[in-house]
Design a protein around this motif. Structure first.
Motif, short mmCIF file in Angstrom:
data_model
loop_
_atom_site.label_atom_id
_atom_site.label_comp_id
_atom_site.label_asym_id
_atom_site.label_seq_id
_atom_site.Cartn_x
_atom_site.Cartn_y
_atom_site.Cartn_z
N SER A 229 83.78 80.66 32.52
CA SER A 229 84.11 79.25 32.43
C SER A 229 82.89 78.47 32.86
O SER A 229 81.93 79.03 33.37
CB SER A 229 85.30 78.94 33.34
N ASP B 178 87.13 75.92 35.89
CA ASP B 178 87.34 77.37 35.77
C ASP B 178 88.56 77.66 34.89
O ASP B 178 89.11 78.75 34.93
CB ASP B 178 87.53 77.97 37.16
N GLY C 147 90.58 87.56 35.60
CA GLY C 147 91.36 86.50 34.96
C GLY C 147 92.02 86.99 33.69
O GLY C 147 91.92 88.17 33.32
N GLU C 148 92.68 86.06 33.03
CA GLU C 148 93.39 86.38 31.80
C GLU C 148 92.42 87.01 30.81
O GLU C 148 91.35 86.47 30.55
CB GLU C 148 93.96 85.09 31.24
N ALA D 62 96.14 82.12 37.03
CA ALA D 62 95.76 83.48 36.61
C ALA D 62 94.70 83.46 35.53
O ALA D 62 94.14 84.49 35.18
CB ALA D 62 96.99 84.23 36.10
N THR E 270 86.55 84.81 36.78
CA THR E 270 86.98 83.54 37.37
C THR E 270 86.02 83.11 38.46
O THR E 270 85.16 83.89 38.89
CB THR E 270 88.38 83.66 37.97
N LYS E 271 86.19 81.90 38.93
CA LYS E 271 85.36 81.39 40.01
C LYS E 271 85.47 82.32 41.22
O LYS E 271 84.48 82.64 41.86
CB LYS E 271 85.81 79.97 40.37
N ARG F 106 83.65 86.64 29.04
CA ARG F 106 84.42 85.40 29.10
C ARG F 106 84.39 84.86 30.52
O ARG F 106 84.66 85.58 31.47
CB ARG F 106 85.86 85.65 28.67
N ARG G 59 88.74 87.61 31.96
CA ARG G 59 87.84 86.50 32.26
C ARG G 59 87.30 86.63 33.67
O ARG G 59 88.03 86.98 34.60
CB ARG G 59 88.58 85.17 32.16
#
Lengths: 324, 437
Positions: B127, A284, B148-149, A323, B154-155, B125, B152
């Motif tokens: 992952s 991630d 996220g940044e 983050a 995130t999980k 965006r 993004r």
């Protein structure tokens, strides 16, 4: 309760193996009368005599060469490098002979080459190195880097009992700073097995040696910020405990690889590569490496402090990764 | 080789955009990523950077014209390069060319090569692990709100999304991050601009001699505001309650914290205190943070506070997400960031979605109080008037105190006058509580 320091744990491990197995002997510079530069072998000469505690000339190549010869005729030598930095003098003996013997002639070389590695004690560029990366690319070797007194004892015993050459890199910063109650009964720590030092959900720090403590300090600080960090202590870096590495990467999906060896070509790169290759779908965020810059270890205390990864460096990078 | 400049896709539900302004003229040179033109869409206004360095060879879509996304709007090439290849139609009729015909630089359906880094193109965006989880659960990642940044996903975001989504059936659930704003909900069009804050100074119309009136096409934003306001008034019977609040303690608290916030690079305004007080009120009276869906009421656990920001020619309501989980510093920082990005046209569609309650500052432009229109599908909007020193009676003596009027406009289908008053009582209590309490 007897409290055992990291350095005494190494000594106890060797001592007990020497008591148990008469093939085990030690050799190195000043290991006998002087008891070793750091006193790992203090008292051994009196206990085991000059046939089993041998002061050698100042020649690491000769020390390792003699150990290999003895091992080939059935002994279990433990060779000390006064500072592990000097192991480079024995490089050829280790990589071209000890490591290849079993493959080339079917003859195992059960030697242990051990010595104090690592910085943080203002030892300067020739007395502070972490040479594991030089040997990391050599098939036939095993490399262990204990971080606790328990592991220091359990791994030296496992190394002595191992039928092949084992490089045992103890960390001199931990010698007298780490103290533990150790079990009185005989135990070994298996080579190639990592240990979870702290359970966490958000992010993993994979590390070994003295950096384990920096990782744990950082994890504490990060816990206060709501970031739950898992710390995996590799303990052995050759072979790597791939199963444990992939498990923690899959669990938290965010990984920092931390070590005291310099960045480029350090063992961390291999850890990163395995995760990228075998746990890609679980990631991630980018896998982050934290390691000293590609320079010799500085002598100047403030420079050395800047060179070595510090807790706050880890906290900052972990915050960013968390983050991400 | 000339490079096509296309109308980017600013959010997955956006089909068209209007060229508001060309920032470069034909023949002018431009750097890669230098702002090239401004666009206006249903969701946001944005500056679009140049996809490459060179000279603006031609402008195919003039200012004020609306075209489909992926339409070629201009071309950039080397100085002196042929203005247009022989096989191109004349620029006078800029057909919204079906984009895929031209050799698009990237293989994705809507690559939007001209999109600014901060504006989300057609992909989200994320992952590898998010893609894997999305595939396993059949989730469209673009529907997940990314924390996220750079937005993004995130999980944690996707896990939360799945957790909330699977529990979405019962009406009273924590707000699902993205669903309420999806175009599929017919009663809830995108929460665009809300109640008009004091309008920016209108440009004086220029009358030619003898001319009695001037006609001007509404901007997209103006049109959207108009539609939304009419729809809101049509949907919700508005009722208004106004409270007077003594700001003496907030002034003290702010004076005490100002320096500290400045050290963090944040200018501390009164707004965060109002947001904090509203969140307290919502926690005690959650009906204020709800919305209507048919004959059910949806209560929302998370408080996402929209803040109306006046722009030069309209307004926009960026949303402070999870405001209920922020402290004063977090609120101040986020509000400042959103306000700044709103004014510099750098908001992304996600910034204006998902609001559950809105605050509008009618006092900025001098209003004693205002009666704002509800930002649908929310239940209420609070207006903040000018803070003014007034004589007030305290313990039978007349004192001079900074006073503000807070107005709450609420949807009387679900919020009664008593609820509104109780909510405002909490807001007042929070604002008037002694500094240090």
């Amino acid at each position: 309760m007897p409290v055992t320091t990291y350095i005494d744990a190494i000594k106890e491990g060797i001592w007990e193996e020497m008591e148990k197995d008469e093939r085990v002997f030690i050799l190195g510079e000043d290991v006998g009368i002087y008891g070793g530069a750091f006193k790992v072998t203090k008292g051994m000469l009196d206990k085991f005599g000059p046939m089993r505690v041998i002061d050698t000339p100042i020649s690491e190549s000769a020390i390792v060469g003699a150990a290999i010869g003895a091992a080939l005729v059935g002994m279990r030598p433990v060779a000390e490098m006064q500072f592990i930095d000097f192991i480079s003098c024995a490089f050829d003996q280790i990589v071209n002979f000890a490591a290849k013997c079993r493959y080339r002639w079917g003859a195992g070389v059960p030697i242990v080459v051990r010595g104090p590695s690592g910085g943080g004690v203002h030892g300067g560029p020739f007395h502070s190195q972490n040479p594991e990366a030089y040997f990391f690319n050599v098939p036939g070797l095993k490399i262990v880097c204990p971080s606790t007194a328990y592991d220091a004892k359990g791994l030296i015993k496992a190394a002595i009992r191992d039928p092949d050459p084992v490089l045992y890199f103890e960390h001199k910063f931990l010698y007298r700073r780490i103290k533990e109650d150790l079990p009185t009964e005989d135990f070994v720590v298996p080579i190639g097995k990592a240990a979870i030092r702290r359970q966490g959900e958000d992010l993993s720090i994979i590390t070994y040696g003295a950096m384990v403590y920096k990782a744990l300090e950082a994890a504490e600080a990060l816990a206060g910020m709501g970031i739950d960090v898992e710390v995996l202590d590799l303990r052995s870096i050759l072979p790597l405990d791939e199963e444990a590495i992939l498990a923690t990467a899959k669990k938290t999906s965010k990984v920092i690889v931390l070590h005291e060896a310099t960045l480029t070509g350090g063992p961390g790169g291999e850890v990163v590569a395995r995760i990228a290759e075998k746990a890609f779908e679980y990631l991630d965020g980018p896998i982050v490496r934290i390691a000293p810059p590609d320079t010799p270890v500085p002598y100047s205390p403030p420079l050395e402090e800047a060179f070595l990864p510090q807790t706050m460096d880890i906290v900052e990078k972990a915050k960013k990764l968390a983050a991400y | 080789m000339a490079v096509d400049v296309i109308m980017p896709q600013m959010g997955e539900s956006i089909a068209e955009g209007t060229i508001v302004k060309w920032l470069k003229g034909v023949g002018e040179s431009v750097d890669r990523d230098e702002p090239l033109f401004e666009i206006s869409t249903d969701k946001v206004d944005a500056e679009i950077p140049s996809p490459s360095a060179g000279v603006l060879l031609e402008i195919l879509v003039p200012e004020g014209k609306t075209v489909e996304i992926n339409t070629v709007v201009g071309r950039i090439g080397a100085a002196g390069e042929a203005k247009q290849p022989a096989d191109r139609p004349a620029p006078s009729a800029p057909k919204p060319a079906a984009a895929p015909v031209k050799p698009a630089p990237a293989p994705t359906p809507a690559p939007a090569p001209a999109a600014a880094p901060q504006s989300p193109p057609s992909f989200t965006r994320s992952s590898p692990v998010v893609q894997k989880i999305a595939a396993e659960h059949g989730v469209d990642v673009s529907l997940v709100e990314g924390t996220g940044e750079g937005g993004r996903v995130t999980k944690k975001d996707i896990m939360d999304y799945i957790a909330s989504g699977s529990a979405a059936a019962p009406p009273v659930t924590p707000a699902q991050p993205a669903a309420p704003a999806r175009p599929a909900v017919p009663t809830a069009p995108s929460p665009g601009p809300a109640a008009p804050k004091a309008p920016a100074p209108p440009k004086a119309a220029v009358f030619a001699a003898g001319q009695e009136e001037v006609r001007e096409q509404m901007s997209i934003m103006r049109r959207k505001i108009a539609e939304h306001m009419v729809m809101s008034k049509h949907t919700s019977p508005h009722v208004y309650t106004i409270f007077e609040v003594d700001m003496n303690e907030v002034v003290k608290r702010r004076d005490a914290s100002k320096r500290e916030f400045e050290a963090e690079g944040v200018k501390l305004t009164f707004l965060p205190y109002f947001i904090e007080a509203c969140i307290r009120g919502i926690k005690e009276y959650p009906i204020i943070n709800s919305s209507v869906d048919g004959d059910t009421v949806i209560y929302k656990k998370t408080v996402n506070v929209g803040i109306a920001v006046a722009l030069e020619n309209g307004l926009i309501v960026p949303v402070i997400k999870h405001a209920d989980q922020m402290n004063l510093l977090g609120l101040a920082k986020t509000a400042a960031d959103l306000g700044e990005r709103a004014r510099t046209k750098r908001l992304v569609p996600d910034d204006v979605q998902g609001g559950t309650f809105t605050i509008t500052n009618v006092g900025v432009f001098g209003g004693t109080f205002g009666l704002p229109i509800i930002n649908q599908p929310q239940a209420a909007i609070m207006g903040i008037g000018t803070i003014m020193k007034r004589p007030v009676v305290i313990d039978d003596a007349i004192a001079i105190r900074p006073i503000v009027y807070l107005s709450l406009s609420y949807d009387h289908r679900i919020v009664d006058g008593a609820d509104a008053a109780r909510f405002l009582t909490v807001v007042k209590r929070e604002l008037e509580k002694p500094a240090g309490a």
